[in-house]
Design a protein around this motif. Sequence first.
Motif, PDB file in Angstrom:
ATOM      1  N   HIS A   1     -16.378 -52.063 -22.261  1.00 16.28           N
ATOM      2  CA  HIS A   1     -17.287 -52.506 -21.203  1.00 16.28           C
ATOM      3  C   HIS A   1     -18.021 -53.803 -21.536  1.00 16.28           C
ATOM      4  CE1 HIS A   1     -17.661 -48.333 -19.012  1.00 16.28           C
ATOM      5  NE2 HIS A   1     -16.433 -48.808 -19.040  1.00 16.28           N
ATOM      6  N   PRO A   2     -18.630 -53.940 -22.718  1.00 16.34           N
ATOM      7  CA  PRO A   2     -19.342 -55.198 -22.995  1.00 16.34           C
ATOM      8  C   PRO A   2     -18.434 -56.420 -22.919  1.00 16.34           C
ATOM      9  CG  PRO A   2     -20.017 -53.501 -24.545  1.00 16.34           C
ATOM     10  CD  PRO A   2     -18.840 -52.956 -23.796  1.00 16.34           C
ATOM     11  N   ARG A   3     -17.184 -56.288 -23.373  1.00 17.70           N
ATOM     12  CA  ARG A   3     -16.250 -57.414 -23.345  1.00 17.70           C
ATOM     13  C   ARG A   3     -15.889 -57.774 -21.916  1.00 17.70           C
ATOM     14  NH1 ARG A   3     -11.703 -55.258 -25.599  1.00 17.70           N
ATOM     15  NH2 ARG A   3     -12.930 -55.055 -27.485  1.00 17.70           N
ATOM     16  N   VAL A   4     -15.655 -56.764 -21.071  1.00 17.98           N
ATOM     17  CA  VAL A   4     -15.279 -57.016 -19.681  1.00 17.98           C
ATOM     18  C   VAL A   4     -16.463 -57.601 -18.900  1.00 17.98           C
ATOM     19  CG1 VAL A   4     -14.472 -55.940 -17.544  1.00 17.98           C
ATOM     20  CG2 VAL A   4     -13.511 -55.209 -19.739  1.00 17.98           C
ATOM     21  N   LEU A   5     -17.652 -57.147 -19.204  1.00 15.09           N
ATOM     22  CA  LEU A   5     -18.836 -57.597 -18.465  1.00 15.09           C
ATOM     23  C   LEU A   5     -19.340 -58.963 -18.913  1.00 15.09           C
ATOM     24  CD1 LEU A   5     -20.812 -54.225 -18.424  1.00 15.09           C
ATOM     25  CD2 LEU A   5     -19.806 -55.352 -16.430  1.00 15.09           C
ATOM     26  N   ALA A   6     -19.047 -59.344 -20.142  1.00 14.32           N
ATOM     27  CA  ALA A   6     -19.677 -60.528 -20.737  1.00 14.32           C
ATOM     28  C   ALA A   6     -19.570 -61.792 -19.888  1.00 14.32           C
ATOM     29  CB  ALA A   6     -19.113 -60.776 -22.138  1.00 14.32           C
ATOM     30  N   PRO A   7     -18.382 -62.176 -19.378  1.00 14.97           N
ATOM     31  CA  PRO A   7     -18.327 -63.427 -18.598  1.00 14.97           C
ATOM     32  C   PRO A   7     -19.206 -63.409 -17.354  1.00 14.97           C
ATOM     33  CG  PRO A   7     -16.126 -62.769 -19.310  1.00 14.97           C
ATOM     34  CD  PRO A   7     -17.039 -61.613 -19.596  1.00 14.97           C
ATOM     35  N   ILE A   8     -19.356 -62.237 -16.732  1.00 12.53           N
ATOM     36  CA  ILE A   8     -20.215 -62.151 -15.541  1.00 12.53           C
ATOM     37  C   ILE A   8     -21.679 -62.226 -15.954  1.00 12.53           C
ATOM     38  CG2 ILE A   8     -20.901 -60.722 -13.575  1.00 12.53           C
ATOM     39  CD1 ILE A   8     -18.093 -59.575 -13.519  1.00 12.53           C
ATOM     40  N   LEU A   9     -22.055 -61.494 -16.981  1.00 14.31           N
ATOM     41  CA  LEU A   9     -23.448 -61.494 -17.430  1.00 14.31           C
ATOM     42  C   LEU A   9     -23.867 -62.868 -17.942  1.00 14.31           C
ATOM     43  CD1 LEU A   9     -23.544 -58.051 -19.275  1.00 14.31           C
ATOM     44  CD2 LEU A   9     -24.330 -58.573 -16.964  1.00 14.31           C
TER      45      LEU A   9
ATOM     46  N   LYS B   1     -11.471 -53.668 -13.780  1.00 14.91           N
ATOM     47  CA  LYS B   1     -11.847 -54.799 -12.952  1.00 14.91           C
ATOM     48  C   LYS B   1     -13.365 -54.790 -12.788  1.00 14.91           C
ATOM     49  CE  LYS B   1      -7.634 -55.253 -10.105  1.00 14.91           C
ATOM     50  NZ  LYS B   1      -6.681 -54.446 -10.855  1.00 14.91           N
ATOM     51  N   ALA B   2     -13.995 -55.947 -12.985  1.00 13.34           N
ATOM     52  CA  ALA B   2     -15.444 -56.064 -12.816  1.00 13.34           C
ATOM     53  C   ALA B   2     -15.738 -57.221 -11.870  1.00 13.34           C
ATOM     54  CB  ALA B   2     -16.128 -56.283 -14.159  1.00 13.34           C
ATOM     55  N   PHE B   3     -16.763 -57.050 -11.050  1.00 14.72           N
ATOM     56  CA  PHE B   3     -17.083 -58.022 -10.007  1.00 14.72           C
ATOM     57  C   PHE B   3     -18.590 -58.224  -9.923  1.00 14.72           C
ATOM     58  CE2 PHE B   3     -13.427 -55.498  -8.875  1.00 14.72           C
ATOM     59  CZ  PHE B   3     -12.486 -56.417  -8.429  1.00 14.72           C
TER      60      PHE B   3
END
Length: 250
Positions: free
Chosen positions: A105-113, A163-165
């Motif tokens: 989760h942290p890796r997938v979320l990082a670019p958005i955060l 997928k994260a948005f």
Amino acid sequence: MSSGPVLVSILIPVYNEAAYVGEVIERVRAVALPPGVAREIIVVDDGSTDGTRAIVESLRGDDLSLVTSERNGGKGVAIRRGIAAARGDVILLQDADLEYDPAAHPRVLAPILEGTAAIVYGSRFRGEIRGMSPANRLANLILRAATNLLYGSSLTDEATAYKAFRADVLRGLTFRARRFEWCPEVTAKCLRAGHRIVEVPVGYRARSVGQGKKIRWWDLVHALWTLARYRLPGLPRLLRLRRAPEGVAR
């Protein structure tokens, strides 16, 4: 994103996953998110008949809500219901079968955060894949090739379930998909709208049909059709017109 508190909505669509759903929820809860980032977990039970709902109910808390349906509508329907219930600034999809480890989760979320992306896909083909059958690997490669050909993209893993948005991007789209074709539908609509999809590597441990895997070969056909129809919006209309004379003749 803004420097203020950020809420991440983690959507878990689930259908007859009593063997896995409890562990998935506990693993999601165990993930340490960055400072200033809070989490809500939304489990959407899509008409399970194996005790899945009772397991989720036993784990409910301030951080977890349960959306239920009496009838199985399909993964796409469950995701749409989850989006409607989400309160977060970011929406992340998590399957309930442990093929994808919530530790990513942290890796997938990082670019958005960090504010460098609005959409992030966790790519299995940039990470580690264990146990994927040759047939499923081929299906994924076909979907990747079709997506990149139709939309001029360079994705390595269109069919990933990670997928994260940014929530405002996802809520700015409308969806029709009922089953697994939600993934190609959201990909097609994001790319057509001009959004850039960033990929990060994730690990993947495949399970078999005997272990509960639900996707089938005809879902590949439906996915390809979905990619084509949103790239060539006149295609469904043309096909209906071609079928019309047969319908009149009968």
